[in-house]
Enzyme design. Structure first.
Site: not given
Ligand code: NAP
Length: 244
Positions: A9-10, A12, A61, A152, A156
């Site tokens: 998921g890299a 974005r 994934v 969710y 987690k």
């Molecule tokens: P995001 O901006 O929505 O980006 C999500 C990334 O995951 C994108 O690169 C997307 O790829 C990829 N992705 C989604 N489903 C996928 C799949 N089935 N296979 C491969 N790639 C997939 O999310 P983020 O905020 O950066 O979050 C990244 C991680 O941090 C997640 O695990 C999230 O739960 C965790 N997290 C985030 C926050 C927050 O506040 N943002 C807080 C706690 C934890 P595409 O765009 O190419 O589809």
């Protein structure tokens, strides 16, 4: 010697910042994506312009075969993977009673089974070398629970269980497994909640701001580095004090 990292998921957000941070630290990086191919390829161009090796590989994934194929591609083009960052994740909002089977299954399939699929795929090399590192991305909601995000939060919390259990099982093989639990980070995932919720989250964060993707990338890079060589099975909460 070249070291290879796979960041799921890299394309974005946190994954993108983590891939860039690791690349800056000298890692060759496999940039995994699902839908945003152009963003992933643009990142790869940036990393290569910085003099580092990088490739973009599409894989869901949640699909074990696709993950196995991605790891084979990465290992052929870059070399054996020594660091896996299980970052790919999705969130879904809604009352528990309104969460249908499809939503529940998909959240767990991506957030939990996705991490399992990638770990299984990279482990044969790590086990044979008795060396390697896995960093999983959980969430503060996995530590404290979350109303209207039950699937969710469960996924987690399970990632923390996966981290601790794998850390114990793999420690004798010299493989460290740790986890970062981010608080509220300024990415599309949080932007999707709307301005009002975003502002509320800022107010609830003792440090008075949302985290940046780079804040989390720094925590991941630390856990992946030799400076963390005695750390395994740990949950590093990076949340501006949200759940203190
Ligand atoms: P995001 O901006 O929505 O980006 C999500 C990334 O995951 C994108 O690169 C997307 O790829 C990829 N992705 C989604 N489903 C996928 C799949 N089935 N296979 C491969 N790639 C997939 O999310 P983020 O905020 O950066 O979050 C990244 C991680 O941090 C997640 O695990 C999230 O739960 C965790 N997290 C985030 C926050 C927050 O506040 N943002 C807080 C706690 C934890 P595409 O765009 O190419 O589809």
């Amino acid at each position: 010697m070249k070291q290879v990292a796979l960041v799921t998921g890299a394309s974005r957000g946190i994954g993108r910042a983590t891939a860039a941070e690791l690349s800056g630290a000298g890692w060759a990086v496999c940039v995994n994506y699902l839908e945003h191919r152009e963003a992933a390829e643009e990142l790869v161009r940036q990393l290569r312009a910085g003099g580092r090796e990088a490739i973009a590989v599409r894989a869901d994934v949640a699909d074990r075969r696709a993950v196995d194929a991605m790891v084979r591609t990465a290992e052929t083009e870059l070399g054996p993977i020594e660091l896996l960052v299980n970052n790919a994740g999705i969130s879904r909002q809604g009352l528990f009673q309104d969460t249908d089977d499809e939503t529940w299954d998909r959240v767990l399939a991506v957030n939990l089974t996705g991490a399992r699929n990638a770990a299984r795929a990279v482990l044969p090399h790590m086990l044979s070398e008795k060396r390697g590192c896995i960093v999983n991305i959980s969430s503060i909601w996995g530590l404290r629970g979350a109303s209207c995000e039950v699937a969710y939060a469960c996924s987690k919390a399970a990632v923390i269980g996966l981290t601790r259990s794998l850390a114990l099982e793999l420690a004798p093989s010299g493989i460290r497994v740790n986890c970062v639990a981010p608080g509220c980070i300024e990415t599309d995932m949080v932007r999707a909640l709307g301005r009002e919720t975003r502002d509320m989250l800022v107010e609830e964060t003792p440090l008075g701001r949302l985290g940046t993707p780079e804040d989390i990338a720094h925590a991941v890079a630390f856990l992946a580095s030799s400076r963390a060589s005695f750390l395994t099975g740990q949950v590093l909460t990076a949340d501006g004090g949200f759940i203190v």
